[in-house]
Motif scaffolding. Structure first.
Motif, short mmCIF file in Angstrom:
data_model
loop_
_atom_site.label_atom_id
_atom_site.label_comp_id
_atom_site.label_asym_id
_atom_site.label_seq_id
_atom_site.Cartn_x
_atom_site.Cartn_y
_atom_site.Cartn_z
N ASP A 8 0.51 -1.03 -0.04
CA ASP A 8 0.36 -0.28 0.27
C ASP A 8 1.00 0.57 -0.31
OD1 ASP A 8 -2.78 -1.49 -0.04
OD2 ASP A 8 -2.92 -1.46 1.73
N TYR A 9 2.04 1.65 1.20
CA TYR A 9 2.14 2.19 0.91
C TYR A 9 3.69 2.96 -0.21
CZ TYR A 9 6.19 5.43 1.83
OH TYR A 9 7.10 6.33 1.99
N ILE A 10 4.18 2.10 -1.11
CA ILE A 10 4.67 1.40 -2.69
C ILE A 10 3.59 2.34 -3.36
CG2 ILE A 10 4.91 -0.72 -2.66
CD1 ILE A 10 7.58 2.56 -3.37
N GLY A 11 2.56 1.96 -2.97
CA GLY A 11 1.55 1.46 -4.41
C GLY A 11 0.81 3.31 -4.38
N PHE A 12 0.61 4.01 -3.19
CA PHE A 12 0.96 5.30 -2.82
C PHE A 12 1.33 6.10 -3.52
CE2 PHE A 12 0.79 8.75 0.36
CZ PHE A 12 -0.89 9.31 -0.21
N ILE A 13 2.47 6.23 -3.25
CA ILE A 13 4.04 7.25 -3.39
C ILE A 13 4.08 7.25 -5.34
CG2 ILE A 13 6.49 7.25 -3.53
CD1 ILE A 13 5.06 7.56 -0.73
N LEU A 14 3.59 5.45 -5.90
CA LEU A 14 4.13 5.62 -7.19
C LEU A 14 2.56 5.94 -7.70
CD1 LEU A 14 4.83 1.42 -7.60
CD2 LEU A 14 6.72 4.54 -7.82
N THR A 15 0.91 6.20 -7.36
CA THR A 15 0.21 7.11 -7.84
C THR A 15 0.48 8.69 -7.21
OG1 THR A 15 -1.02 5.10 -6.56
CG2 THR A 15 -2.17 7.44 -7.07
N LEU A 36 11.62 12.11 -1.10
CA LEU A 36 10.31 11.88 -1.57
C LEU A 36 10.60 13.26 -2.61
CD1 LEU A 36 8.19 10.10 0.93
CD2 LEU A 36 8.52 8.56 -1.36
N PRO A 37 10.40 14.38 -2.18
CA PRO A 37 10.78 15.47 -3.24
C PRO A 37 11.75 15.45 -4.48
CG PRO A 37 11.25 16.05 -0.46
CD PRO A 37 10.94 14.68 -1.07
N PHE A 38 12.57 14.14 -4.27
CA PHE A 38 13.10 14.13 -5.24
C PHE A 38 12.30 13.46 -6.46
CE2 PHE A 38 16.29 15.15 -1.67
CZ PHE A 38 17.08 16.41 -2.98
N ILE A 39 11.88 12.13 -6.17
CA ILE A 39 10.91 11.74 -6.54
C ILE A 39 10.16 12.54 -7.01
CG2 ILE A 39 9.67 9.32 -6.57
CD1 ILE A 39 10.95 7.74 -4.62
N TRP A 40 8.83 12.55 -6.78
CA TRP A 40 7.77 13.51 -7.91
C TRP A 40 8.37 14.65 -8.01
CZ3 TRP A 40 5.42 13.15 -1.59
CH2 TRP A 40 5.36 11.65 -1.09
N GLY A 41 10.08 15.20 -7.62
CA GLY A 41 10.21 16.01 -8.78
C GLY A 41 10.41 16.27 -9.91
N SER A 42 11.26 15.44 -10.03
CA SER A 42 11.72 14.53 -11.23
C SER A 42 10.54 13.94 -12.16
CB SER A 42 12.77 13.26 -11.12
OG SER A 42 12.18 12.30 -10.38
N SER A 43 9.25 13.58 -11.24
CA SER A 43 7.64 13.80 -12.32
C SER A 43 7.90 14.44 -12.60
CB SER A 43 7.17 12.43 -11.23
OG SER A 43 6.23 12.04 -12.17
N ASN A 48 2.97 9.82 -7.55
CA ASN A 48 4.22 10.00 -8.85
C ASN A 48 3.57 9.73 -10.33
OD1 ASN A 48 7.08 10.26 -9.52
ND2 ASN A 48 6.56 8.58 -10.60
N GLU A 49 3.08 9.41 -10.28
CA GLU A 49 1.91 9.56 -11.93
C GLU A 49 1.47 10.55 -11.64
OE1 GLU A 49 1.62 8.23 -15.73
OE2 GLU A 49 3.16 7.13 -14.07
N GLY A 50 0.40 11.02 -10.55
CA GLY A 50 -0.29 12.65 -10.88
C GLY A 50 0.40 13.81 -10.82
N VAL A 51 1.56 13.96 -10.65
CA VAL A 51 1.42 15.04 -10.36
C VAL A 51 3.00 14.97 -12.06
CG1 VAL A 51 2.32 15.34 -7.98
CG2 VAL A 51 4.68 14.81 -9.41
N LYS A 52 3.28 14.52 -12.69
CA LYS A 52 3.94 14.20 -14.03
C LYS A 52 3.57 15.35 -14.85
CE LYS A 52 5.01 10.67 -17.38
NZ LYS A 52 4.83 9.04 -18.10
N GLY A 53 4.60 15.86 -15.32
CA GLY A 53 4.87 16.96 -15.79
C GLY A 53 4.36 18.31 -15.27
N LYS A 54 4.24 18.43 -14.45
CA LYS A 54 2.94 19.60 -14.03
C LYS A 54 3.77 20.19 -13.00
CE LYS A 54 -1.67 16.79 -13.51
NZ LYS A 54 -1.63 15.28 -14.11
N LYS A 55 3.47 21.42 -13.10
CA LYS A 55 4.27 22.55 -12.46
C LYS A 55 3.54 22.77 -10.94
CE LYS A 55 5.87 26.07 -16.53
NZ LYS A 55 6.13 27.29 -16.62
N LEU A 56 4.15 23.63 -9.99
CA LEU A 56 3.89 23.25 -8.54
C LEU A 56 2.69 24.49 -8.90
CD1 LEU A 56 6.84 23.26 -6.35
CD2 LEU A 56 5.02 22.07 -5.90
N THR A 57 2.93 25.64 -9.65
CA THR A 57 2.33 26.72 -10.13
C THR A 57 0.27 26.13 -11.00
OG1 THR A 57 3.37 27.53 -11.68
CG2 THR A 57 3.79 28.49 -9.30
N PHE A 58 1.00 25.09 -11.14
CA PHE A 58 -0.06 24.44 -12.08
C PHE A 58 -1.56 24.35 -11.02
CE2 PHE A 58 -2.85 21.10 -12.35
CZ PHE A 58 -3.40 20.55 -13.50
#
Length: 334
Positions: free
Chosen positions: A58-65, A229-236, A67-77
């Motif tokens: 559940d934990y790794i699945g949450f992280i990956l979900t 985690l911010p490096f993972i989601w930030g790279s996405s 990760n996919e959700g923020v893909k290609g999006k700016k913080l100002t999105f």
């Protein structure tokens, strides 16, 4: 991979990851027996239990979900901000205000200011009340269980240190809020951009104010002293960016011009503010990552590294706590 779908509450397993399905009108039944989470990983051989557990899936699945959700999006999105998200930000604002109300004390030791213990004692005392402001009354029985993860997410009051295990506890806290239906399918982007980003601000303030030690730091050979985690989601976020490539994050100008849009660059900026000397010397792992040709490859590599260096390391996972929402029992099929 976990997929959030707007259907009535139902949990099923797809591969190793649980598929969360929450309706926007309904929440999972409040009849679940919530328990106070406790440590279950006591020896190195216990790590097998963790890797086979429902909690790990559940934990790794949450992280990956996410990760996919923020893909290609700016913080100002432009994204939806629900009432639950606003309440979580208000909770973090309270923690921030308590730092202002608890200034560092004069002491001989440069690191680990003892005023942190005063700040932490307030959180320890108030955690359930804080979580109760986020969780609706019909789910009040979940508050003591969920509050444990919040208390674990801000560092250790004995050692006055902070590391990726504490960061993982905050992700677990958010995961639990998803599992009880407080956070929903359309909160995905806001969980990272609004809540986790505010959490990072508060943690950086804690680290600077109380000169917290890095927990289990690998020195120059680790990715970062405090976060992962911010490096993972930030790279996405940066995948398929029209001009910013991995080589640009070691360029001071590129970082200063774009850090407000990208979590990864915010992390780099914080490192350069906190450390002196050549970047290649104080952050060797990140320097090596800047040579990777694409953000997609960076993202995939960081996920593998996170599993190997954080989730599969006994010194980190021995402190993780398991309850009814993140259980130690093996993944169930069905």
């Amino acid at each position: 991979m976990i997929i959030f779908l707007p259907q009535p509450p139902k949990l099923s397993t797809i591969g190793r990851y649980r598929d969360y399905r929450y309706s926007s009108e309904e929440t999972p039944p409040a009849t679940q027996n919530f328990i106070i989470p406790k440590k279950e990983i006591h020896t190195v051989p216990d790590m097998g239990k963790w890797k086979r557990s429902q909690a790990y899936a559940d934990y790794i699945g949450f992280i990956l979900t996410l990760n996919e959700g923020v893909k290609g999006k700016k913080l100002t999105f432009d994204y939806k901000v629900s009432e639950a998200i606003e309440k979580l930000v208000a909770l973090l604002d309270t923690l921030d205000r308590w730092i202002d109300e608890t200034p560092p004390v004069d002491q001989p030791s440069r690191f680990g200011n003892k005023a942190y213990r005063t700040w932490y004692a307030k959180l320890d005392q108030e955690a359930e009340n804080l979580v109760a402001t986020v969780v609706p009354t019909h789910l009040a029985a979940a508050v003591p269980e969920v509050a444990v993860y919040l208390k674990e997410a801000v560092g250790n009051s004995t050692r006055i240190d902070y590391g990726t295990g504490h960061e993982a506890a905050f992700a677990a806290f958010l995961c639990c809020l998803c599992k009880i239906g407080v956070l929903r399918v359309d909160d995905q982007v806001a969980i990272v951009f609004k809540v986790f980003d505010r959490y990072l601000e508060v943690m950086r303030k804690l680290q600077k104010t109380y000169r917290m030690e890095p927990a289990g730091s690998q020195g120059v050979w680790g990715l970062d002293d405090f976060q992962f985690l911010p490096f993972i989601w930030g790279s996405s976020q940066l995948i398929d960016h029209p001009y910013l490539e991995p080589r640009h994050f070691v360029d001071e100008k590129a970082v200063s011009e774009n850090h407000k849009d990208y979590m990864f660059l915010q992390c780099i900026l914080f490192i350069t503010e906190m450390k002196t000397g050549p970047f290649a010397e104080h952050s060797n792992q990140l320097w090596n990552i800047s040579a990777v040709p694409s953000w997609s490859k960076v993202n995939q590599g960081l996920i593998r590294m996170y599993k190997a260096e954080c989730l599969e390391k006994f010194p980190v996972i021995q402190h993780f706590k398991f309850g009814s929402l993140l259980p130690i029992h093996p993944v169930t099929s069905g």
